[in-house]
Structure formats: C-alpha cells, structure tokens
Design a protein around this motif. Sequence first.
Motif, mmCIF file in Angstrom:
data_model
loop_
_atom_site.group_PDB
_atom_site.id
_atom_site.type_symbol
_atom_site.label_atom_id
_atom_site.label_comp_id
_atom_site.label_asym_id
_atom_site.label_seq_id
_atom_site.Cartn_x
_atom_site.Cartn_y
_atom_site.Cartn_z
ATOM 1 N N GLY A 1 76.046 5.349 99.583
ATOM 2 C CA GLY A 1 77.270 5.279 100.372
ATOM 3 C C GLY A 1 77.347 4.090 101.308
ATOM 4 O O GLY A 1 78.426 3.805 101.864
ATOM 5 N N GLU A 2 76.242 3.385 101.554
ATOM 6 C CA GLU A 2 76.301 2.220 102.428
ATOM 7 C C GLU A 2 77.080 1.099 101.752
ATOM 8 O O GLU A 2 76.952 0.860 100.552
ATOM 9 N N LYS A 3 77.867 0.415 102.600
ATOM 10 C CA LYS A 3 78.728 -0.648 102.102
ATOM 11 C C LYS A 3 77.999 -1.984 102.227
ATOM 12 O O LYS A 3 77.386 -2.271 103.267
ATOM 13 N N VAL A 4 78.041 -2.801 101.150
ATOM 14 C CA VAL A 4 77.350 -4.096 101.124
ATOM 15 C C VAL A 4 78.349 -5.195 100.814
ATOM 16 O O VAL A 4 79.415 -4.962 100.220
ATOM 17 N N VAL A 5 78.007 -6.413 101.231
ATOM 18 C CA VAL A 5 78.850 -7.582 100.980
ATOM 19 C C VAL A 5 78.509 -8.151 99.607
ATOM 20 O O VAL A 5 77.340 -8.449 99.324
ATOM 21 N N THR A 6 79.504 -8.295 98.772
ATOM 22 C CA THR A 6 79.311 -8.925 97.460
ATOM 23 C C THR A 6 79.833 -10.361 97.519
ATOM 24 O O THR A 6 80.803 -10.648 98.227
ATOM 25 N N HIS A 7 79.179 -11.214 96.792
ATOM 26 C CA HIS A 7 79.511 -12.645 96.801
ATOM 27 C C HIS A 7 79.579 -13.159 98.245
ATOM 28 O O HIS A 7 80.630 -13.657 98.701
ATOM 29 N N PRO A 8 78.504 -13.020 99.049
ATOM 30 C CA PRO A 8 78.557 -13.440 100.464
ATOM 31 C C PRO A 8 78.883 -14.927 100.581
ATOM 32 O O PRO A 8 78.255 -15.761 99.933
ATOM 33 N N PRO A 9 79.880 -15.287 101.419
ATOM 34 C CA PRO A 9 80.241 -16.705 101.571
ATOM 35 C C PRO A 9 79.174 -17.460 102.355
ATOM 36 O O PRO A 9 78.361 -16.883 103.076
ATOM 37 N N ASN A 10 79.190 -18.775 102.231
ATOM 38 C CA ASN A 10 78.181 -19.614 102.881
ATOM 39 C C ASN A 10 78.251 -19.528 104.408
ATOM 40 O O ASN A 10 77.239 -19.658 105.097
ATOM 41 N N GLU A 11 79.435 -19.308 104.961
ATOM 42 C CA GLU A 11 79.580 -19.287 106.421
ATOM 43 C C GLU A 11 79.192 -17.941 107.040
ATOM 44 O O GLU A 11 79.183 -17.803 108.270
ATOM 45 N N LEU A 12 78.850 -16.964 106.232
ATOM 46 C CA LEU A 12 78.478 -15.659 106.766
ATOM 47 C C LEU A 12 77.091 -15.721 107.390
ATOM 48 O O LEU A 12 76.124 -16.139 106.753
#
Length: 389
Positions: free
Chosen positions: A367-378
Amino acid sequence: MKPLSKTQRIAAVSSIAVAILLFLVLRPAPLPVDAGVASYGPLEVSVEDEGITRVIDRFTVSAPVNGKVLRSKLVEGDSVQAGMKLAAILPPDQNALEYRESAAQAGSASASASEALARQREITVRLAQARLKSGRYQRLYSEGAVSKESSELATEAASVLEKEARAAAAAVRAARLQASAAEARIDAGIASKAVEVRSPVDGKVLRILEKNERVVPAGTPLVEIGNPGLLEVVIDVLSSDAVRVRPGDRVWLEDWGGAGALGGVVKRIEPAAFTKVSALGIEEKRVNIIAMLEKPEPRLGDNFRIQARIVTSQADRVLRVPVSALFRGDGGWELFVIDGGRAKVRKINIGMRGADLAEVLSGLREGEKVVTHPPNELEPGMRVATKKE
C-alpha cells in the motif's frame, strides 16, 4: 496593559494575513511526479525477442553430376513421396577432342581386358599341370620313389598357382568393368540420357532453388524438402539473457498473425554464440534458443516471423513495485516513498525482476506509494504531488 484599539487589531490581522499569503505564494510548489503503489500479486520474469519458425527435418537435394538441369514442373507446396522424381540433369556433350580421348581410353581398356583374360588362361593351364604334378609326386612319395621334399615342393607350386589364378580372375573382372565404363562415355544412348534426381523422403517442396534450365556443377542445391507440419522455433537472444534460460522453460509465441498466444517449451540452447549487428549498428553476441510448439499450427509455415516470450521464473503472490521506481544507490537498490506529501529515500532488497515489475523482499510495505520515473530535480525531502493530484 492598554488594550489595542480597533484600528490596531485590524492592522495586526491584516499583517498576519498578508504574511500567510506571501508564504503560500512564495514557497516552492510541490514537484509533480508519477506514482505507483506496492501491492501483492503474481510476478513473471521473462526474456523477449524475435524468432522464426523452421522445419525440423529439412532435406536439401543437390545435383549428383555436372550437367544441365532441366526445367521442373514442381512448385513450392507440392507433396512428394520417397523415390519421386524431382529433377533431371542432362550430362554435357563431349567435343571432338574429348570424344577422341574417350574412344582411345575405351580401346585401351578393351585391350587391357583382353590381356588380363589371356593371362588368366595361361595361369589356368599352368595350374592344371601343377595339380597333376602334385598328385603324381604324392603317389611316388608314398611308394618311396621320390623324397618328401620333392613332394612338398610340387604341392606348394600348385598352391601358389591357385592364388595367382584367383588374382587373374579378379584382374579380368576389373578390366572388363573399366572397359564398360570407358565405352559408356562414347555410347550416344547412355551419354544423352538424363540423370534423374529423386526425393529421399516423403514431404512437401519448401523451395525450388533452380527453377530454370542452366548448367550446374555437381553438388549444386536444387530442391529443399520437408514437412511443414513439424516446426520448431529459433529465438536468438543476447548471450547475457541466454544464461538464464533452461530446457523445459515455458515459451509464449505472440504476434504470429493469429488470435492469442501459442504455447511452447524450450527444447535446447545452442552452445555457441554468434555475432549480429543490431539496428543501431552495434555488434551483439547472440545465442539461438530452440523451442517446440505444444500443438501444431497449420497456418504457420517455414521461416515465419514471431515474437517469443520465454518465462524464466514466476511466482503466484509476491510484493511488487514498478521497475521504473528503482534506482541504484550507495548500498544497493533504492526508491522514493511518498510520505506526508514528501519524497523520502528508502533502501530495499529485491528478488525477481521482470520487465515492468520487481519483487520486494524487504524495506517496503503493501500500500505504500512510490515515485515512478523520478525526475532529475527530485531531492530527498522535497514536497511532491502526483500528476493526478
């Protein structure tokens, strides 16, 4: 303490409101990101690549002699039986010089045969005399008229002539065969007769390699024969992917032209790799994977293109996250977890890794939410918002 006047209270409230407004306006906006959710479900790891179908038992029929191959009435797809005529080859005509040489060789071979026959007759006469002498000496020895040595010499002479007689008979047969072969070269009836090329097995004509009349040397491929109902699939994959494939692995054949996927199984992995240039001009080491269809598909034929998916491992229920969320950190695999509207780095351990999903062994909960395709500025700790939000 003197209480604030009404004007002072209004000014204070206005200042606080302006400060809050300026904070809301000037603070960085949340970074929009794509998001996925860790969830339980099935996972399949596979190797995908293009392949072609190939007839298992293919026979290439070649020209047995030099000559002009005659035009055949066969067409691709015709059924043939073992022993059926596939092609005819007309031996080349001899020119005047070749004919004179062949005629001289025929005369020489005939004379050699006559010489061998005369020698055989001579040895036959000598053998008859030696046998009579041997018998006479044996009788004289029994009567004591000659010595034992003389009797043995007469018997040995007859034995030697018997061996020479057998050798002379063999020489006569060889000389006669050579004479027949030499005479065949100048026999117009034999020289003008076409040599028939016949099918070695039952099957269908896959390809006709020589459709027109032309002079061909011996060994030239003429026709390919096989049974298109018995097909195997040849899938060439990168050598780094081939090491993960095992005989017996499940194979799904897709994009073959019909509805649904066709099932198959890996039969063998060829032991040697070969070099192939990709569409981008990069040299790659690739290995052929041979697979068998579970059920024959009559609409498929030889050398048809397919898209193959080889299942190397699978599980019914594991914790999964999108592969696009993973990236390499100092200590292994990491990802960004969205917690309280902020992106936080989390180290995880992964197991099976498919094309779209990866198995999480530890470090993440369902159920934890993750970032997909994280951008370079993150950056860790930044405020984020999903693009849907």
